[in-house]
Design a protein around this motif. Structure first.
Motif: not given
Length: 451
Positions: A147-156, A201-217
């Protein structure tokens, strides 16, 4: 003889109704009074016959128009009904995400995954995003590994549906800590950790691509996972536990996607740190992980050449040649074939700096995959959306922006018939991609101050 009086472009017969003086009326009148060769007949049709034929014609036209209007109205009603039924089904699935039964929740997650990947639902989801995000958070906290795996995929998929804007970033900030916690939890299900790596990786790429701190973390957390596959101080690769190569591969591919966003100053450090270690991982016993490593090496070399940071690659080519011609019988035949195909491409690029271009068609449009960076981008969305990737390339504004396609096209039959040439499409796609790259480089410069 009965007189015919012209009144405001109308014809009036003393034994008929007022009739419009149309070309059709003239044609009927001419046919009734003239012979086959246009000469007036000796015994033409009577005025009563003429009026009767005219009235029959207009009655038939009116009936046809009425039937067409009824058919169009019926189609509209059918479409509205189908849309309402589809929306009701989605609403029920969203409600089922909070059901007490794990089986019901799992079925709801799968139903929503299919809907999100095959259709664009921005309007429907924008007003329900917090509800869906809250439900998925509950699944990640209390659900089992599947269920966790399916929920993570659905969130992306939710973030992709929302277009990667402020709404998606808001939701990502809610669930990001959970993804990180599950990813680094060695006691969690491997499949859940794998899905969380992709989600991070995907959520950071599409939702926080301009946030340098999020990217590094995010990159640091993904590195911590796949670096477990690196050789030890003696140069030996650690023994892989069941399921871990797939986890390492997912983390590595998610990390490689984020590398494409890194500023130049950061790229040089990453190349020095990871290229030698990844080369050693080409000896992994898992074919899929070897392939993920090979593609990541090609991507890093491509980025390194852009900034003149790649050194002598003779040793790398030797390793790649061995994999490109591998014929070891202890490996499955399909695995050998798949491996040879990928590593021939990688080797060809490393030796000749020549990427084998691929065309992806959808509708009357298409994109060219002409670099390892672009392939990583496309593969990431294809793995997520599966067969729905072409539909989203046509209609999802986020994907069209990422691949430089502009606003979704609205084509009529005439435009579809007049397709632009293949070469013109290639030039357009190349120009759009270069423009997007320049824009991203500006953003990289901003992130460089943070990183």
């Amino acid at each position: 003889m009965n007189p015919i009086i012209n009144i405001a472009n109308c014809c009036y017969d003393s034994r008929s109704t007022l009739l419009p003086n149309t070309s059709e009326h003239k044609r009927i009148q001419h046919r009734a009074t003239c012979g086959r060769n246009g000469v007036k007949g000796e015994s033409g049709a009577s005025d009563d016959d003429l009026a009767s034929e005219q009235m029959s014609h207009y009655s038939s036209t009116s009936e046809n128009a009425s039937a067409l209007e009824d058919a169009t109205a019926a189609e509209v009603v059918d479409e509205l009904t189908a849309q309402e039924e589809s929306d009701d089904k989605l609403k029920q699935s969203i409600e089922d995400l909070t059901d007490k039964s794990a089986k019901t929740r799992q079925a709801a997650l799968e139903s929503l995954r299919q809907a999100f990947s095959s259709r664009v639902l921005y309007d429907f989801l924008t007003e329900r995003r917090i509800t869906v995000a809250d439900s998925l958070e509950r699944c990640l906290k209390k659900g089992g590994g599947e269920e966790q795996a399916a929920a993570a995929t659905l969130f992306v998929l939710l973030c992709v549906q929302l277009g990667g804007g402020d709404e998606a970033e808001e939701c990502f900030k809610m669930l990001r800590p959970l993804f990180s916690a599950i990813l680094i939890d060695r006691g969690a299900s491997v499949s859940a950790r794998q899905s969380c790596a992709r989600a991070l990786g995907m959520c950071c790429y599409v939702s926080a691509a301009e946030d340098g701190e999020d990217l590094v973390r995010s990159m640091g957390q993904l590195e911590a996972v796949f670096m477990s596959s690196y050789p030890n101080r003696e140069g030996a690769l650690p023994a892989a536990k069941p399921g871990h190569p797939a986890l390492f591969g997912a983390a590595l591919q998610a990390w490689a996607l984020l590398v494409t966003l890194c500023p130049v100053s950061r790229l040089a450090v990453l190349l020095d740190l990871h290229l030698p270690k990844l080369q050693a991982c080409l000896e992994s016993s898992d074919v899929n992980y070897r392939i993920a490593v090979g593609e990541t090496i090609a991507l890093l070399v491509e980025l390194g050449r852009d900034i003149d940071e790649v050194e002598d690659s003779v040793g790398l080519c030797v390793s790649l040649k061995g994999l490109a011609t591998d014929s070891n019988k202890h490996r499955a035949k399909n695995d050998r074939r798949k491996q040879r195909s990928i590593f021939r491409e990688v080797l060809h690029y490393i030796e000749n700096e020549d990427f084998q271009e691929e065309k992806i068609r959808f509708g009357v449009e298409g994109i060219y995959i002409d670099s390892w960076v672009r392939r990583r981008m496309y593969d990431a969305f294809k793995d997520l959306l599966e067969s729905g990737v072409r539909h989203h390339l046509q209609f999802n504004c986020l994907l069209r922006d990422i691949f430089g396609l502009g606003a979704p096209l609205i084509l009529d039959a005439a435009v579809k018939a007049n397709k632009i040439s293949r070469f013109e499409k290639h030039l357009f796609n190349s120009a759009a991609f270069k423009a997007r790259t320049k824009l991203r480089n500006k953003v990289r410069d901003k992130r460089a101050d943070v990183m």
